[in-house]
Design a protein around this motif. Structure first.
Motif, mmCIF file in Angstrom:
data_model
loop_
_atom_site.group_PDB
_atom_site.id
_atom_site.type_symbol
_atom_site.label_atom_id
_atom_site.label_comp_id
_atom_site.label_asym_id
_atom_site.label_seq_id
_atom_site.Cartn_x
_atom_site.Cartn_y
_atom_site.Cartn_z
ATOM 1 N N ARG A 1 -4.131 6.423 -0.247
ATOM 2 C CA ARG A 1 -3.335 5.138 0.067
ATOM 3 C C ARG A 1 -3.906 4.100 -0.975
ATOM 4 O O ARG A 1 -5.188 3.805 -0.803
ATOM 5 C CB ARG A 1 -3.599 4.555 1.661
ATOM 6 C CG ARG A 1 -3.410 5.667 2.772
ATOM 7 C CD ARG A 1 -1.934 5.672 2.857
ATOM 8 N NE ARG A 1 -1.161 4.212 3.151
ATOM 9 C CZ ARG A 1 0.069 3.770 3.153
ATOM 10 N NH1 ARG A 1 0.986 4.921 2.897
ATOM 11 N NH2 ARG A 1 0.742 2.870 3.267
ATOM 12 N N GLN B 1 -3.453 0.276 -2.963
ATOM 13 C CA GLN B 1 -2.768 -0.720 -2.982
ATOM 14 C C GLN B 1 -2.193 -0.891 -4.665
ATOM 15 O O GLN B 1 -2.778 -0.702 -5.615
ATOM 16 C CB GLN B 1 -3.731 -1.821 -3.223
ATOM 17 C CG GLN B 1 -4.812 -1.902 -1.943
ATOM 18 C CD GLN B 1 -3.815 -2.498 -0.860
ATOM 19 O OE1 GLN B 1 -2.668 -3.182 -0.960
ATOM 20 N NE2 GLN B 1 -4.039 -2.032 0.457
ATOM 21 N N THR B 2 -0.655 -0.969 -4.622
ATOM 22 C CA THR B 2 0.109 -0.623 -5.900
ATOM 23 C C THR B 2 0.862 -2.241 -6.188
ATOM 24 O O THR B 2 1.444 -2.681 -5.171
ATOM 25 C CB THR B 2 1.031 0.486 -5.510
ATOM 26 O OG1 THR B 2 0.139 1.441 -5.294
ATOM 27 C CG2 THR B 2 1.806 0.729 -6.915
ATOM 28 N N GLU C 1 0.775 -1.107 0.044
ATOM 29 C CA GLU C 1 -0.099 -0.072 -0.012
ATOM 30 C C GLU C 1 0.866 1.338 -0.014
ATOM 31 O O GLU C 1 1.679 1.529 0.789
ATOM 32 C CB GLU C 1 -0.859 0.032 1.191
ATOM 33 C CG GLU C 1 -2.020 1.292 1.421
ATOM 34 C CD GLU C 1 -2.850 0.944 2.419
ATOM 35 O OE1 GLU C 1 -2.393 1.449 3.715
ATOM 36 O OE2 GLU C 1 -4.050 0.510 2.335
#
Length: 435
Positions: free
Chosen positions: A156, A158-159, A149
Motif C-alpha cells: 500500500r 501513497q501515490t 493510496e
C-alpha cells in the motif's frame, strides 16, 4: 537485379529484331526512299523510349529498397531489458526506457520552488477552492496533483499523479533536474522513493501488475513530501483509479507554515487534510516563559521520563526477529520508522510516521551524549543526499535496535557511522506538532 537486367536485354534484342525485319512487300522507288530516310528517326525514338524505361526501372527499384530498409530498421530496433543509468553525483537514479518510441516530451526545468504544505481531500478540489488558496496571503504558487493510496507490487503506497513538466519544480533539486526520470514518468512508468525501491524490494526495471495495468519501475526519486513514495503521470493515475485534482502542493516561503496551515484548513471542504512538508518548529516553552526559538537549553519536562524510556526499549526489544515489511506498523512486522512509532506509542508518546518527520521531533544532540531511547538517523538516499531515509533506536554501548530492510528482521547491531545524519532526543511536545 538479375531479373531487371534480363528484362532490359530482352527489350533491346526485340527492338533490334524489329528494326532488322524487312517485310517482303513490293514498294515503289519513292516509298522505299521515304522509308530509308525514316529509319534513323525511328531508331532514335526507340532508343529514347528504352532509355526512359530503364531510368524509371532504376528509380522504382531504388525507392523500393529504401522502403524495405526503413521497415527493417524499425522492426529491428532492440527492446531488451532495462539498463540502469548511474550518475556520478546522485547514484542510481533511473533506467533506460524499454520502449523503442520516444516518450512524450517534458518541459525543461526552469526554477525550483520549495514546497511547504501538502493538501489532500477525499474528492476533487473545486476551481473556486483552489483559486481561494492561491490568493491567500503568503502563498507564492500551487501545483495540482492526484493523490491516493494504491497497491503497488502488493504494498500500500501513497501515490501521486502529476504533470511531469510542472510538478518537477517542487521536488528536491537532484530529482527535479533529471530529464530522463520525468520522461520515464511521462511515458507511463512509476518513480518510487529510494526507501521503497531499495529497502522495500522494488528494484529499478521491475514490472508488476496493478488495477489490470502493467507498470514498470522507471526511476528512484525522492519527492521530499512526507509519506509520498510513488509518482506517476496523470493519465496513468486515471488508469489506476486515483481521484483527479484532489491534492495541492503549496509553496509559501515568507509565512509561518503553522499559521498558514490553520488558515487553509478553514478554506478546505470537510475532510481535507494539510501536512507541513518542511516544518520549522519551536521548542516547547515552560509555563509563563517567553517564546525564544533560538534557545538551546530545554526544560527537563520537555523529554521522556525514565519509566517512559524503559517502556519504549522494552517494547522495541520484544520485537526482535520480526520481519521487515515496507510500510508495516506492527505488531507482527515493521519498517524502520514504523518500529519507532509503535515502540514510542507503547509509552503513550505520539511520534510522526515517516523518518524525516521523526528527525525534527526534538533537538539534535552530539553522538557522544546519546542515551538509550534516543533516535539515530542516516542519509542513505543517493537521489537526494540531504534526505533522511533510515532510523534506529539507540540501545546503548554503541549498539542500536532497528528494522533494516526487506529480507531482514528486527535486530540489535553495532551503530554504523556511514552516511550518519545525527541523533535526536524525542520531545513529546515537538513531536505532536509535526504533521
Amino acid at each position: 537485379m538479375f531479373d531487371r537486367r534480363t528484362r532490359v536485354s530482352g527489350l533491346i534484342r526485340e527492338a533490334r529484331q524489329d528494326l532488322a525485319y524487312r517485310p517482303r512487300v513490293k514498294y515503289g522507288h519513292r516509298a522505299i526512299h521515304i522509308m530509308r530516310r525514316a529509319v534513323p528517326v525511328i531508331s532514335v525514338l526507340v532508343v529514347t523510349v528504352l532509355a526512359a524505361d530503364l531510368m524509371i526501372l532504376v528509380q522504382l527499384s531504388g525507392r523500393s529498397s529504401e522502403a524495405v530498409a526503413l521497415r527493417r530498421s524499425v522492426v529491428a530496433q532492440p527492446t531488451g531489458p532495462a539498463q540502469p543509468v548511474r550518475r556520478a553525483q546522485d547514484g542510481l537514479v533511473e533506467t533506460r526506457p524499454t520502449q523503442a518510441a520516444a516518450p512524450p516530451p517534458v518541459a525543461p526545468l526552469t526554477a525550483i520552488r520549495r514546497p511547504h504544505l501538502f493538501i489532500v481531500a477525499n474528492k476533487p478540489l473545486s476551481p473556486a477552492v483552489v483559486a481561494k488558496i492561491t490568493k491567500t496571503r503568503g502563498v507564492r504558487s500551487v501545483e495540482r496533483a492526484d493523490a491516493a493510496e494504491v497497491t503497488l507490487d502488493g504494498k500500500r503506497v501513497q501515490t501521486l499523479g502529476v504533470n511531469p513538466s510542472t510538478f518537477r519544480a517542487y521536488t528536491p533539486k537532484p530529482t527535479a533536474g533529471s530529464d530522463r526520470l520525468w520522461r520515464n514518468v511521462s511515458a507511463g512508468e512509476v518513480a518510487v522513493s529510494f526507501v521503497l525501491g531499495n529497502d522495500g524490494g522494488m528494484p529499478l526495471g521491475k514490472t508488476f501488475t496493478t488495477a489490470r495495468r502493467t507498470l514498470r519501475v522507471g526511476a528512484y526519486a525522492t519527492m521530499g513530501m512526507g509519506s509520498i513514495d510513488a509518482v506517476v503521470s496523470k493519465p496513468t493515475a486515471r488508469a489506476l483509479g486515483i481521484p483527479e485534482n484532489n491534492a495541492l502542493v503549496v509553496s509559501a516561503p515568507q509565512v509561518d507554515s503553522g499559521a498558514l496551515r490553520s488558515t487553509l484548513l478553514r478554506i478546505l471542504p470537510r475532510g481535507g487534510q494539510i501536512a507541513v512538508i518542511n516544518p520549522v518548529l519551536k521548542s516547547p516553552e515552560a509555563p509563563g516563559q517567553a517564546v525564544n526559538p533560538g534557545r538551546t537549553v530545554w526544560p527537563a519536562d520537555a523529554f521522556l521520563a525514565a519509566p517512559q524510556i524503559k517502556t519504549v526499549l522494552t517494547a522495541a526489544v520484544s520485537k526482535l526477529g520480526r520481519p521487515y515489511v515496507w510500510g508495516a506498523e506492527g505488531p507482527d512486522s515493521f519498517d524502520c520508522s514504523g518500529l519507532v512509532q509503535w515502540a514510542y506509542a507503547q509509552a503513550g508518546i505520539t511520534v510522526p510516521r515517516v523518518t524525516h518527520q521523526q528527525f525534527v521531533s526534538g533537538p539534535q544532540i552530539p553522538f557522544d551524549q546519546a542515551q538509550p531511547g534516543d533516535l539515530l538517523f542516516w542519509r542513505n538516499d543517493p537521489t537526494n543526499p540531504g534526505y533522511v531515509s533510515h532510523v534506529a533506536i539507540y540501545w546503548g554501548d554503541g549498539k542500536m535496535l532497528h528494522a533494516p530492510r526487506t529480507g531482514d528482521v528486527v535486530k540489535i547491531v553495532p551503530v554504523s557511522t556511514r552516511n550518519f545524519a545525527g541523533v535526536v532526543r524525542i520531545s513529546p511536545g515537538v513531536a505532536a506538532q509535526v504533521r
